[in-house]
Write a protein that holds these residues in place. Structure first.
Motif, PDB file in Angstrom:
ATOM      1  N   TYR A  53       0.833  -1.201   0.000  1.00 46.97           N
ATOM      2  CA  TYR A  53       0.000   0.000   0.000  1.00 46.97           C
ATOM      3  C   TYR A  53       0.874   1.260   0.000  1.00 46.97           C
ATOM      4  O   TYR A  53       0.635   2.199  -0.765  1.00 46.97           O
ATOM      5  CB  TYR A  53      -0.934   0.008   1.206  1.00 46.97           C
ATOM      6  CG  TYR A  53      -1.690   1.296   1.350  1.00 46.97           C
ATOM      7  CD1 TYR A  53      -2.676   1.649   0.438  1.00 46.97           C
ATOM      8  CD2 TYR A  53      -1.408   2.169   2.383  1.00 46.97           C
ATOM      9  CE1 TYR A  53      -3.364   2.840   0.567  1.00 46.97           C
ATOM     10  CE2 TYR A  53      -2.093   3.359   2.517  1.00 46.97           C
ATOM     11  CZ  TYR A  53      -3.067   3.691   1.602  1.00 46.97           C
ATOM     12  OH  TYR A  53      -3.738   4.882   1.720  1.00 46.97           O
ATOM     13  N   ALA A  92       0.097   0.250  -8.122  1.00 52.39           N
ATOM     14  CA  ALA A  92      -1.254   0.824  -8.185  1.00 52.39           C
ATOM     15  C   ALA A  92      -1.927   0.395  -9.487  1.00 52.39           C
ATOM     16  O   ALA A  92      -2.238   1.207 -10.344  1.00 52.39           O
ATOM     17  CB  ALA A  92      -1.189   2.346  -8.080  1.00 52.39           C
ATOM     18  N   ARG A 120       1.920   6.754  -6.860  1.00 55.66           N
ATOM     19  CA  ARG A 120       0.987   7.817  -7.259  1.00 55.66           C
ATOM     20  C   ARG A 120       1.611   9.194  -7.079  1.00 55.66           C
ATOM     21  O   ARG A 120       1.418  10.078  -7.901  1.00 55.66           O
ATOM     22  CB  ARG A 120      -0.300   7.723  -6.445  1.00 55.66           C
ATOM     23  CG  ARG A 120      -1.136   6.544  -6.813  1.00 55.66           C
ATOM     24  CD  ARG A 120      -2.399   6.503  -5.980  1.00 55.66           C
ATOM     25  NE  ARG A 120      -2.968   5.165  -6.021  1.00 55.66           N
ATOM     26  CZ  ARG A 120      -3.782   4.681  -5.125  1.00 55.66           C
ATOM     27  NH1 ARG A 120      -4.157   5.420  -4.100  1.00 55.66           N
ATOM     28  NH2 ARG A 120      -4.241   3.465  -5.237  1.00 55.66           N
ATOM     29  N   GLN A 132      -7.772  -1.116   0.527  1.00 54.06           N
ATOM     30  CA  GLN A 132      -6.590  -1.327  -0.310  1.00 54.06           C
ATOM     31  C   GLN A 132      -5.596  -2.259   0.372  1.00 54.06           C
ATOM     32  O   GLN A 132      -5.045  -3.156  -0.259  1.00 54.06           O
ATOM     33  CB  GLN A 132      -5.927   0.021  -0.625  1.00 54.06           C
ATOM     34  CG  GLN A 132      -4.819  -0.085  -1.641  1.00 54.06           C
ATOM     35  CD  GLN A 132      -5.324  -0.486  -3.009  1.00 54.06           C
ATOM     36  OE1 GLN A 132      -6.291   0.086  -3.495  1.00 54.06           O
ATOM     37  NE2 GLN A 132      -4.680  -1.440  -3.620  1.00 54.06           N
ATOM     38  N   ARG A 189       3.301   1.496 -14.072  1.00 51.18           N
ATOM     39  CA  ARG A 189       2.551   1.061 -12.897  1.00 51.18           C
ATOM     40  C   ARG A 189       3.027  -0.319 -12.450  1.00 51.18           C
ATOM     41  O   ARG A 189       2.985  -1.271 -13.211  1.00 51.18           O
ATOM     42  CB  ARG A 189       1.064   0.986 -13.215  1.00 51.18           C
ATOM     43  CG  ARG A 189       0.440   2.319 -13.403  1.00 51.18           C
ATOM     44  CD  ARG A 189      -1.030   2.164 -13.608  1.00 51.18           C
ATOM     45  NE  ARG A 189      -1.647   3.459 -13.760  1.00 51.18           N
ATOM     46  CZ  ARG A 189      -2.915   3.632 -13.998  1.00 51.18           C
ATOM     47  NH1 ARG A 189      -3.712   2.594 -14.119  1.00 51.18           N
ATOM     48  NH2 ARG A 189      -3.411   4.836 -14.119  1.00 51.18           N
ATOM     49  N   SER A 227       2.369   1.747  -3.351  1.00 50.39           N
ATOM     50  CA  SER A 227       1.397   2.260  -4.328  1.00 50.39           C
ATOM     51  C   SER A 227       1.162   3.754  -4.119  1.00 50.39           C
ATOM     52  O   SER A 227       0.979   4.498  -5.081  1.00 50.39           O
ATOM     53  CB  SER A 227       0.087   1.486  -4.259  1.00 50.39           C
ATOM     54  OG  SER A 227      -0.624   1.796  -3.093  1.00 50.39           O
ATOM     55  N   THR A 285      -7.055  -1.099  -7.485  1.00 48.76           N
ATOM     56  CA  THR A 285      -7.154   0.174  -6.783  1.00 48.76           C
ATOM     57  C   THR A 285      -8.509   0.342  -6.105  1.00 48.76           C
ATOM     58  O   THR A 285      -9.547   0.136  -6.720  1.00 48.76           O
ATOM     59  CB  THR A 285      -6.908   1.339  -7.756  1.00 48.76           C
ATOM     60  OG1 THR A 285      -5.651   1.137  -8.396  1.00 48.76           O
ATOM     61  CG2 THR A 285      -6.876   2.660  -7.030  1.00 48.76           C
ATOM     62  N   GLN A 286      -8.472   0.706  -4.834  1.00 45.69           N
ATOM     63  CA  GLN A 286      -9.669   0.969  -4.029  1.00 45.69           C
ATOM     64  C   GLN A 286      -9.582   2.385  -3.480  1.00 45.69           C
ATOM     65  O   GLN A 286      -8.499   2.941  -3.340  1.00 45.69           O
ATOM     66  CB  GLN A 286      -9.771  -0.026  -2.872  1.00 45.69           C
ATOM     67  CG  GLN A 286      -9.861  -1.458  -3.291  1.00 45.69           C
ATOM     68  CD  GLN A 286     -11.159  -1.759  -4.003  1.00 45.69           C
ATOM     69  OE1 GLN A 286     -12.217  -1.313  -3.603  1.00 45.69           O
ATOM     70  NE2 GLN A 286     -11.077  -2.492  -5.091  1.00 45.69           N
TER      71      GLN A 286
END
Length: 80
Positions: free
Chosen positions: A30, A50, A37, A62, A47, A33, A55-56
């Motif tokens: 997490y 992520a 970003r 996540q 990528r 990710s 993706t949540q």
């Protein structure tokens, strides 16, 4: 009696270690990710963490998305 006590610690300890390790990997993925970003996909539009289908919106969801498959991959028989 002593062997039974040690056996209980092993039987209860291994699942705790596996769960902790899976949760640790989930949090690490997490955070990676988030870093991805922030850096706009490493500046290369690349990528790695992520991925769109993983993706949540919720941070807790996540972390669970990353943790559950890691947990499912580690069964007691896999430790041998």
């Amino acid at each position: 009696m002593r062997i039974q006590l040690v056996n209980k610690f092993v039987v209860l300890g291994i699942p705790c270690v596996v769960l902790g390790q899976s949760l640790g990997y989930g949090v690490l993925l997490y955070l990676l990710s988030l870093l991805e970003r922030i850096t706009e996909e490493w500046g290369l539009r690349l990528r790695l963490f992520a991925l769109p289908f993983l993706t949540q919106d919720s941070p807790i969801a996540q972390v669970l998305i990353y943790t559950v498959p890691s947990r499912r991959a580690r069964r007691p028989g896999d430790l041998a």
